[in-house]
Write a protein that holds these residues in place. Structure first.
Motif, mmCIF file in Angstrom:
data_model
loop_
_atom_site.group_PDB
_atom_site.id
_atom_site.type_symbol
_atom_site.label_atom_id
_atom_site.label_comp_id
_atom_site.label_asym_id
_atom_site.label_seq_id
_atom_site.Cartn_x
_atom_site.Cartn_y
_atom_site.Cartn_z
ATOM 1 N N LEU A 39 -7.610 4.409 3.208
ATOM 2 C CA LEU A 39 -8.388 5.160 2.213
ATOM 3 C C LEU A 39 -8.562 6.619 2.627
ATOM 4 C CD1 LEU A 39 -11.071 2.495 1.251
ATOM 5 C CD2 LEU A 39 -9.088 3.223 -0.075
ATOM 6 N N ARG A 40 -8.758 6.861 3.913
ATOM 7 C CA ARG A 40 -8.878 8.229 4.410
ATOM 8 C C ARG A 40 -7.569 8.988 4.198
ATOM 9 N NH1 ARG A 40 -9.645 7.405 9.730
ATOM 10 N NH2 ARG A 40 -11.554 6.318 9.228
ATOM 11 N N ARG A 43 -7.190 9.795 0.506
ATOM 12 C CA ARG A 43 -8.065 10.919 0.140
ATOM 13 C C ARG A 43 -7.458 12.242 0.579
ATOM 14 N NH1 ARG A 43 -12.415 7.570 1.446
ATOM 15 N NH2 ARG A 43 -12.499 8.405 3.557
ATOM 16 N N SER A 44 -6.861 12.262 1.760
ATOM 17 C CA SER A 44 -6.259 13.514 2.225
ATOM 18 C C SER A 44 -5.010 13.864 1.416
ATOM 19 C CB SER A 44 -5.932 13.439 3.723
ATOM 20 O OG SER A 44 -4.851 12.585 3.969
ATOM 21 N N ARG A 53 -5.961 11.031 -8.212
ATOM 22 C CA ARG A 53 -6.789 9.835 -8.384
ATOM 23 C C ARG A 53 -7.007 9.602 -9.870
ATOM 24 N NH1 ARG A 53 -12.370 8.192 -8.254
ATOM 25 N NH2 ARG A 53 -12.529 6.200 -7.163
ATOM 26 N N TYR A 59 -4.067 5.409 -7.896
ATOM 27 C CA TYR A 59 -3.580 6.764 -7.635
ATOM 28 C C TYR A 59 -2.240 6.954 -8.319
ATOM 29 C CZ TYR A 59 -7.117 6.653 -4.003
ATOM 30 O OH TYR A 59 -8.319 6.541 -3.334
#
Length: 138
Positions: A39-40, A43-44, A53, A59
């Motif tokens: 998830l990190r 997000r990046s 998103r 996504y």
């Protein structure tokens, strides 16, 4: 000694190899690392403009706009096509609306503008890209 790839680099490679797909779910990358790491990394990728998103856990592939430089959804079928791919990956049964079928069969000349699908069963997520939101018919 070669360096190990990071989770983000592994996700980037996997996305690059999936040519016909424009919608991605975090569970597709769960073999690459822990849930928090994945998830990190996603997000990046969104922050860097490689992904967009579309909703909770959904996504889409993105490219940079030549005009504004901002990330935009990259799909030949547009938001509607990516949203339908996401529904398929989520296991949601859907079908085209009556208006869309009439247009595709040549019984109508009115072009459906808004992305609308008829959902069979339960589905309560909201999928949207900028001002366009996938409308669900029951």
């Amino acid at each position: 000694m070669p360096r190990k790839l990071t989770v983000r680099q592994k996700i980037e490679q996997r996305i690059a190899h999936k040519k016909g797909e424009d919608a991605f779910l975090p569970r597709e990358f769960k073999t690459l690392g822990g849930e928090d790491q994945v998830l990190r990394a996603l997000r990046s990728l969104v922050a860097d403009g490689q992904l967009v998103r579309l909703g909770y856990g959904v996504y889409g592939r993105a490219t940079r706009s030549r005009l504004s430089g901002k990330p935009m959804l990259h799909s030949a079928e547009g938001f509607s096509g990516v949203a339908r791919q996401a529904l398929d990956k989520l296991g949601v049964k859907w079908e085209a609306t009556v208006a869309e079928r009439a247009y595709n069969e040549g019984r109508s000349t009115q072009v459906p503008v808004n992305p609308v699908v008829r959902v069979k069963g339960r589905f309560s997520r909201h999928l949207r890209y900028r001002d366009a939101e996938l409308v669900l018919e029951r």
